[in-house]
Design an enzyme around this catalytic site. Structure first.
Site, mmCIF file in Angstrom:
data_model
loop_
_atom_site.group_PDB
_atom_site.id
_atom_site.type_symbol
_atom_site.label_atom_id
_atom_site.label_comp_id
_atom_site.label_asym_id
_atom_site.label_seq_id
_atom_site.Cartn_x
_atom_site.Cartn_y
_atom_site.Cartn_z
ATOM 1 C CB THR A 279 91.810 -18.473 -13.617
ATOM 2 O OG1 THR A 279 92.075 -18.827 -12.252
ATOM 3 C CG2 THR A 279 93.142 -18.344 -14.360
ATOM 4 C CG PHE A 281 92.986 -19.489 -18.810
ATOM 5 C CD1 PHE A 281 94.087 -20.298 -18.570
ATOM 6 C CD2 PHE A 281 91.889 -19.593 -17.964
ATOM 7 C CE1 PHE A 281 94.095 -21.192 -17.509
ATOM 8 C CE2 PHE A 281 91.881 -20.487 -16.892
ATOM 9 C CZ PHE A 281 92.992 -21.290 -16.669
#
Length: 378
Positions: A279, A281
């Site tokens: 992921t 960020f």
């Protein structure tokens, strides 16, 4: 002589004739730029360009659209030459030149805002980037933006993209709304676990709580065991909820760290669909900061409602030798089926050609926002 070779030779001859003509056109474009500087005229004259393209289309019959595309690219290249001479986009140039830059990104010990509760993946990214700062947790993504806006946190950290489940659309919508600067990014490898209260019977688990992104990233596992995935605000918040639940037939998808934090038992590790589940960020800020080694640029822009307008904008990046790594379209909230485009581009605003391009787009497009130039930590 081979027939194909003969045809290619003819094309080569035509290209040899085109090259000096195109070079001459660009030289004249420089003279046009000098004239526009003296007369304080804008580089872009949409009416004239449209008239020329319509005339080309009429003259070229069945090949009208094809030749018009070639002329459009030539006009874009001519304007790029003029922009370099005129040096437009002064507000953007001033913003870049006045921004703090060249240092490692730091919050100087001030709080960092994250969505969720202790044990959230965003907090892991926050601690990796800002080990000397306290993490403040907020219920919703928009609360993170509000915390940064009010000055309760120096920076905010939000997820924008996962290698399995794709974009986090809510995050992009909030970026469009607040227009904060992106000053950093962190790619976190995500390893999901199925967790439940101590003593829970694996065979009796029915409902599994987690963030929609996590449920999507673990869809193969959930389908295999016929579990019912239930949306929750955050993976760590789901772990906290399950730990406080009186039910024995519920579980959650979260990290090992969150499971330990809330006293849950890990029933199954690494349940994500792919092993390399990551992921991304981003770090949001009210103020522009360009950190040391910044190599990615984020932008928001809109394109005119004309055939090929987006294609022409994207062609400008290619013309400058820049690589787009992300293009996300999000609807403008006006009911008119208009769209904003979010783009990530590899490059530095301290490269003259790159800054010239951004300033040209700043001047030409109906809406253009420079979101930042930052280093992505992997």
């Amino acid at each position: 002589m081979d027939e194909l070779l003969e045809l290619r030779n003819q094309i080569d001859e035509i290209d040899e004739q085109l090259i000096p003509l195109l070079l001459k056109r660009m030289e004249i474009s420089k003279e046009v730029a000098d004239y526009k500087v003296r007369k304080r005229l804008p580089v872009l004259n949409e009416k004239r360009e449209q008239e020329i393209l319509e005339d080309v289309e009429k003259k070229c019959g069945d090949m009208g659209n094809t030749i018009k595309t070639i002329f459009s690219a030539t006009m874009d290249a001519s304007r790029a030459v003029q922009h370099k001479i005129i040096g437009g986009g002064q507000p953007l140039r001033n913003l870049v030149n006045n921004a703090p830059h060249g240092e490692v990104l730091t919050a100087n010990g001030k709080p960092i805002a994250c969505q969720g509760v202790d044990g959230a993946y965003s907090a892991q990214a926050g601690k990796a980037l800002f080990p000397d700062s306290e993490i403040s947790f907020y219920r919703q993504f928009e609360d993170v933006f509000e915390a940064v806006y009010k000055g309760d946190a120096r920076f905010g950290i939000i997820p924008v993209e996962n290698s399995t489940a794709g974009s986090v659309h809510e995050s992009y919508d909030l970026i469009m709304k607040y227009r904060f600067y992106v000053v950093g990014a962190y790619d976190l490898k995500i390893s999901h676990c199925l967790c439940a209260k101590e003593g829970a019977d694996y065979s009796k688990i029915q409902d599994v709580y987690s963030h929609p992104q996590a449920l999507s990233q673990c869809s193969d596992f959930l389908n295999s065991f016929d579990f019912t995935g239930i949306n929750f605000t955050n993976t760590a918040a789901a772990a906290k909820f399950v730990s406080e639940s009186k039910k024995k037939n519920v579980a959650c998808i979260c990290s090992v760290e969150a499971a330990k934090k809330y006293g849950l038992t890990v029933l199954k590790k690494d349940i994500q669909n792919i092993s390399n589940n990551t992921t991304r960020f981003i770090v949001i800020s009210k103020d522009l900061v360009i950190s040391k080694g910044a190599n990615k640029i984020s932008l928001i822009f809109s394109a005119p409602h004309k055939t090929g307008s987006l294609y022409r904008v994207l062609g400008r990046f290619s013309m400058t030798g820049l690589n787009l790594t992300k293009l996300e379209s999000r609807p403008v909230e006006n009911g008119g089926f208009d769209y904003y485009f979010y783009a990530d581009v590899m490059g530095s605003v301290y490269d003259a050609e790159t800054l010239d391009l951004l300033c040209a787009l700043y001047d030409e497009l109906p809406e253009f926002t420079f979101l930042g130039n930052f280093l992505e930590v992997k």
